[in-house]
Design a protein around this motif. Structure first.
Motif, PDB file in Angstrom:
ATOM      1  N   ILE A  47      40.528  -0.017  41.942  1.00  0.00           N
ATOM      2  CA  ILE A  47      40.097  -0.469  43.257  1.00  0.00           C
ATOM      3  C   ILE A  47      41.316  -1.102  43.910  1.00  0.00           C
ATOM      4  CG2 ILE A  47      38.532  -1.977  44.544  1.00  0.00           C
ATOM      5  CD1 ILE A  47      36.493  -1.545  42.294  1.00  0.00           C
ATOM      6  N   ASN A  48      41.697  -0.547  45.055  1.00  0.00           N
ATOM      7  CA  ASN A  48      42.946  -0.945  45.711  1.00  0.00           C
ATOM      8  C   ASN A  48      44.104  -1.021  44.713  1.00  0.00           C
ATOM      9  OD1 ASN A  48      41.812  -0.883  48.219  1.00  0.00           O
ATOM     10  ND2 ASN A  48      41.670  -3.103  48.486  1.00  0.00           N
ATOM     11  N   ASP A  49      44.194   0.050  43.907  1.00  0.00           N
ATOM     12  CA  ASP A  49      45.307   0.271  42.987  1.00  0.00           C
ATOM     13  C   ASP A  49      45.329  -0.622  41.743  1.00  0.00           C
ATOM     14  OD1 ASP A  49      46.327   2.351  44.559  1.00  0.00           O
ATOM     15  OD2 ASP A  49      47.345   0.914  45.865  1.00  0.00           O
ATOM     16  N   VAL A  50      44.303  -1.436  41.546  1.00  0.00           N
ATOM     17  CA  VAL A  50      44.210  -2.207  40.301  1.00  0.00           C
ATOM     18  C   VAL A  50      43.242  -1.476  39.369  1.00  0.00           C
ATOM     19  CG1 VAL A  50      43.572  -4.412  39.235  1.00  0.00           C
ATOM     20  CG2 VAL A  50      44.607  -4.374  41.540  1.00  0.00           C
ATOM     21  N   ARG A  73      40.042  -4.016  56.058  1.00  0.00           N
ATOM     22  CA  ARG A  73      38.973  -3.114  56.499  1.00  0.00           C
ATOM     23  C   ARG A  73      38.905  -1.891  55.575  1.00  0.00           C
ATOM     24  NH1 ARG A  73      34.788  -1.970  60.692  1.00  0.00           N
ATOM     25  NH2 ARG A  73      34.356   0.206  60.235  1.00  0.00           N
ATOM     26  N   GLU A  74      40.068  -1.418  55.101  1.00  0.00           N
ATOM     27  CA  GLU A  74      40.093  -0.216  54.278  1.00  0.00           C
ATOM     28  C   GLU A  74      40.139  -0.569  52.795  1.00  0.00           C
ATOM     29  OE1 GLU A  74      42.653   2.889  55.835  1.00  0.00           O
ATOM     30  OE2 GLU A  74      43.070   3.572  53.796  1.00  0.00           O
ATOM     31  N   VAL A  75      39.258   0.045  52.029  1.00  0.00           N
ATOM     32  CA  VAL A  75      39.215  -0.176  50.577  1.00  0.00           C
ATOM     33  C   VAL A  75      39.342   1.186  49.903  1.00  0.00           C
ATOM     34  CG1 VAL A  75      37.754  -0.894  48.636  1.00  0.00           C
ATOM     35  CG2 VAL A  75      37.802  -2.256  50.744  1.00  0.00           C
ATOM     36  N   CYS A  76      40.198   1.267  48.901  1.00  0.00           N
ATOM     37  CA  CYS A  76      40.386   2.535  48.192  1.00  0.00           C
ATOM     38  C   CYS A  76      39.809   2.445  46.789  1.00  0.00           C
ATOM     39  CB  CYS A  76      41.868   2.898  48.128  1.00  0.00           C
ATOM     40  SG  CYS A  76      42.152   4.497  47.338  1.00  0.00           S
ATOM     41  N   VAL A  77      38.883   3.346  46.486  1.00  0.00           N
ATOM     42  CA  VAL A  77      38.322   3.447  45.144  1.00  0.00           C
ATOM     43  C   VAL A  77      38.840   4.743  44.528  1.00  0.00           C
ATOM     44  CG1 VAL A  77      36.213   3.685  43.779  1.00  0.00           C
ATOM     45  CG2 VAL A  77      36.233   2.200  45.805  1.00  0.00           C
TER      46      VAL A  77
END
Lengths: 383, 383
Positions: free
Chosen positions: B325-328, B348-352
Motif C-alpha cells: 500500500i503506497n509502496d510499503v 487523494r491518491e492511494v496505490c494498492v
C-alpha cells in the motif's frame, strides 16, 4: 439455551484477555457424548484462516469432542506461525479435557493479519474448562461476539430431541458456503453423514443466502455436533427441517444485527428460469451499492433494480421485467408501473420482489442497506 | 476545446428546461465533414436505455453526422414510448440540420424510469442548432453534467491532426464496455473500421478499467467521430495511441470526480498468470466495500485485500501473495510483512499493489473509496 439446549453438551464463555477491552473473548463447547459425531461447512474463500484449515481436517474424521472459539483475532493470513498457534490451541484443550487433539475444532474471529496472544489464550482454555456447565450456552454465545451488538442463539424442540445453536457475525458477511462462526448442537442419535446432509442442505438456503456487505470472510465456520444423549433417532426429514429452521433463525439474526445497517432487505426473485438464476439476480441486487443507498433513503428507486438485473446472465427479457417494493408494483413490463408514492418504506424490513417472467423458480436473499454508519464503523483504524 | 478541438466540428450546449434547476441540459455535436465516419461502444448492461438501442443501430451504419445529448433524464426503462421519444429526437435534429435521422446518434443521462419532457427537449434542439459554433465544445461538455462537479474534456495533438473529447459521469460508474457519455472527435482522415479498432482497443484498458461503485449504467455510450477536415491520414499506431491517451485522461477525470469520493485508488495487480486474472482480481478489490471503507479511513488494512483476492478464480497460492500500500509491502508471503505504521495514506491518491506471484501479466483498475458522502448523495430521494 444456545448450544447447551440439547442434552449432552456443556459450554463456557470467559474473558481471556485477548480483547484489549476485557470483554469475554473465549468460548468452549464440549460434547459429553455418548456420541461425538459432527459435520461442518466452511468458507469458500480461497484465503482461509488457520483455524479453518485445521477444523476442516478435524471434521473430515466425523467426530468432534470439543470446539474452542475465540473473538479478538481471526488468526488469518498469519502464515506457519498462525497454524502452529491453532494446533497448540487444540492440543491444550485436548490435554485439559482428556480428549484427542484430532477431535478438537478451533474457530477464530476478529482482525485479519495479527497473531493471537497465546500467552493469554492458552491459560484461558484452562479457565474455560474449569467453568464448563450444562447452562453455559449463553455465556459461550456472548464470548464469540466482535462488533455484534447482541448475541445470537436459536433452539428447535423435536419429538424427544433438540437442536440448538449460537452464531456471531456483523461484518464481512457474504458467506460463500457458510457464515462466520456458528455452532449447532443436537442430542439426536445421528451419525456424521446424516449430520452432514442436513447441514449442507440447510446452509444452502439460509447462511448461503444472506449477503450483508458482499464481503466473504476468511473464517466462516458452521459446525453441527450430535451427542446422541436423547437416545432418539429422529426421521431424516424432520431433523433436516429442524436444522434448517435453526439456521434460518440465526441467519436472520445476523442480518438484523449487521454493522451500521438500518434496514433488513428481503429480496425475492420469482418466476426465474432456474434457481441459480434467481440466486444470481438476488445477489446482484444485494450487492448493488446504489440500490442499498436508495433503500436506506426510503426511495423506491426501481431503476436501480433493473440496472442491477441487467448485469446478470439470468434468462429474462428486459421488456417483461416487473418489480415490486413492499408489494407495490412500481415497474411493470420493464417500464413505469404503479405510483411510487404508494410505497411505504418506513419499517426496518423492506421487501424487493423481482419478477423475471422467465419460469417458475424462486429464491430469497437477505441483505442490508448501506449507511453512513457502516462507512464510519469500517473506516476506523483496523476495526 | 473538447469536441471542437478537432477541425470540422461544431457544438452547442444550452438549457432546454429538462432539468428543473434550469441548468444546461442539452448538447449538440455536429460533424461538418467532409467525412462523417464514426464508431461507438455501448454499455454491456442487458437493460439498455432507448438512446443506446437507437445509437447502436446508427453506429452500425458507420456514419454519424450529429449527436444529441441530454442530461436530466436517462430515458431508460421507459418502454415503447421512451424509444419513440428517442426517435423523435433524432428526427428533429435531422430536420433542423438537413441530415438523415439515421445518422443522428442520441445519448441521455439522468434518472432511470421517467419520461423525457419532449415539449421542452424538441424546441431545445432548435435552440442548440441556432447556437452551433466551432468554439462550442466547452458549453457542450457543461450541458451533459448531472452530479458531476466539473466538466471533463481532453485533447491530443497529433502531426497535423487532433483528437478531442468530452465526458460526463459521477455515479453508477462501473462500465462493462464503455462508460457514461463520452464523445470523441478527430479531424484525422479515417474510415469507420479504423475508428472502431482504435476505440475498442482504447476502451478496453481505460473506461473498462475504472470502477467507482460497482454499478453498471444502462446508458453508457462512447462515440468517436471523424471529420477528415485535417486531410491527414495518421498511421494506425499513432492514432490508436492518441485515442488511448484521451480516453485514459477522461477516465481518470471521471474517477477524480466520482460521487462522494475522497480517494482515487490505483489498483495494480502484478505477476498474474493472465491479464484476465489481473482484471478479475483488480475488480474484486475495486468492489470490496470493506476495503473501500478502510482506504477512506486511511487504514492500510491488507487483510481485506487478501480476503477479496480469495473470492476470485485467479491462479494464486495464498502463501505467496504480497500486498503493498503506497509502496510499503505490508503483506509478504500471505502473512504479516513490513510495519503498517510506515504507510502514509493522507493523499487523494492511494496505490494498492497486489502481487499474485503466479506469472507475468498485469492490469491497473482505478476505483474510489466508500464514504458517508456517497451514501448521503445516493440515498436522497431519486437523486
Amino acid at each position: 439455551m444456545s448450544v447447551t439446549a440439547a442434552k449432552g453438551f456443556t459450554a463456557a464463555g470467559i474473558a481471556a484477555g485477548i480483547k484489549e477491552s476485557g470483554n469475554p473473548d473465549l468460548a468452549l463447547v464440549v460434547n459429553e457424548g455418548p456420541r461425538r459425531s459432527a459435520a461442518g461447512v466452511f468458507t469458500a474463500n480461497r484465503v482461509k484462516a488457520a483455524p479453518v484449515l485445521w477444523s476442516e481436517q478435524v471434521v473430515k474424521g466425523g467426530a468432534v469432542s470439543a470446539v474452542v472459539l475465540n473473538s479478538g483475532g481471526a488468526n488469518a493470513c498469519t502464515g506457519p506461525r498462525g497454524f502452529q498457534d491453532t494446533h497448540a490451541t487444540a492440543e491444550k484443550a485436548a490435554e485439559v479435557l482428556g480428549h484427542s487433539a484430532g477431535e478438537v475444532a478451533v474457530a477464530s474471529t476478529g482482525l485479519i493479519g495479527v497473531y493471537l496472544p497465546m500467552d493469554r489464550l492458552l491459560p484461558g482454555i484452562e479457565k474455560a474448562a474449569a467453568g464448563l456447565s450444562p447452562h453455559g450456552g449463553e455465556e459461550a454465545a456472548v464470548a464469540i461476539k466482535t462488533t455484534d451488538t447482541v448475541h445470537k442463539t436459536a433452539v428447535y424442540e423435536g419429538e424427544g430431541w433438540t437442536v440448538g445453536g449460537m452464531a456471531k457475525g456483523a461484518g464481512m458477511l457474504a458467506p460463500g458456503l457458510a457464515t462466520m462462526l456458528v455452532v449447532l448442537t443436537t442430542d439426536a442419535d445421528l451419525d456424521a453423514p446424516d449430520l452432514d446432509a442436513a447441514l449442507r442442505a440447510s446452509a444452502r438456503t439460509t447462511f448461503d443466502r444472506i449477503d450483508s456487505d458482499g464481503c466473504m470472510s476468511t473464517n466462516d465456520t458452521v459446525l453441527l455436533l450430535a451427542s446422541g444423549a436423547s437416545g432418539v433417532v429422529p426421521d431424516g426429514g424432520g431433523f433436516a427441517e429442524a436444522v434448517r429452521v435453526v439456521c434460518d433463525d440465526l441467519a436472520r439474526q445476523l442480518i438484523g444485527d449487521a454493522e451500521g445497517a438500518s434496514k433488513d432487505i428481503r429480496i425475492e426473485v420469482v418466476n426465474a428460469a432456474t434457481e441459480d438464476d434467481a440466486v444470481e439476480v438476488g445477489r446482484s441486487l444485494a450487492r448493488n451499492n446504489l440500490l442499498k443507498c436508495a433503500i436506506h433513503g426510503e426511495d423506491p428507486n426501481w431503476g436501480r433494480v433493473l440496472s442491477a438485473i441487467g448485469t446478470t446472465s439470468a434468462v429474462f427479457d428486459p421488456d417483461r421485467l416487473n418489480v415490486a417494493i413492499n408489494d407495490v408494483w412500481v415497474c411493470r413490463d420493464g417500464s413505469i408501473g404503479d405510483d411510487r408514492e404508494l410505497v411505504d418504506m418506513r419499517g426496518r424490513e423492506v421487501c424487493v420482489t423481482a419478477d423475471l417472467a422467465a419460469g417458475q423458480e424462486a429464491a430469497v436473499i437477505w441483505a442490508n442497506d448501506l449507511t453512513a454508519e457502516y462507512v464510519h464503523e469500517n473506516s476506523a483504524y483496523s476495526s
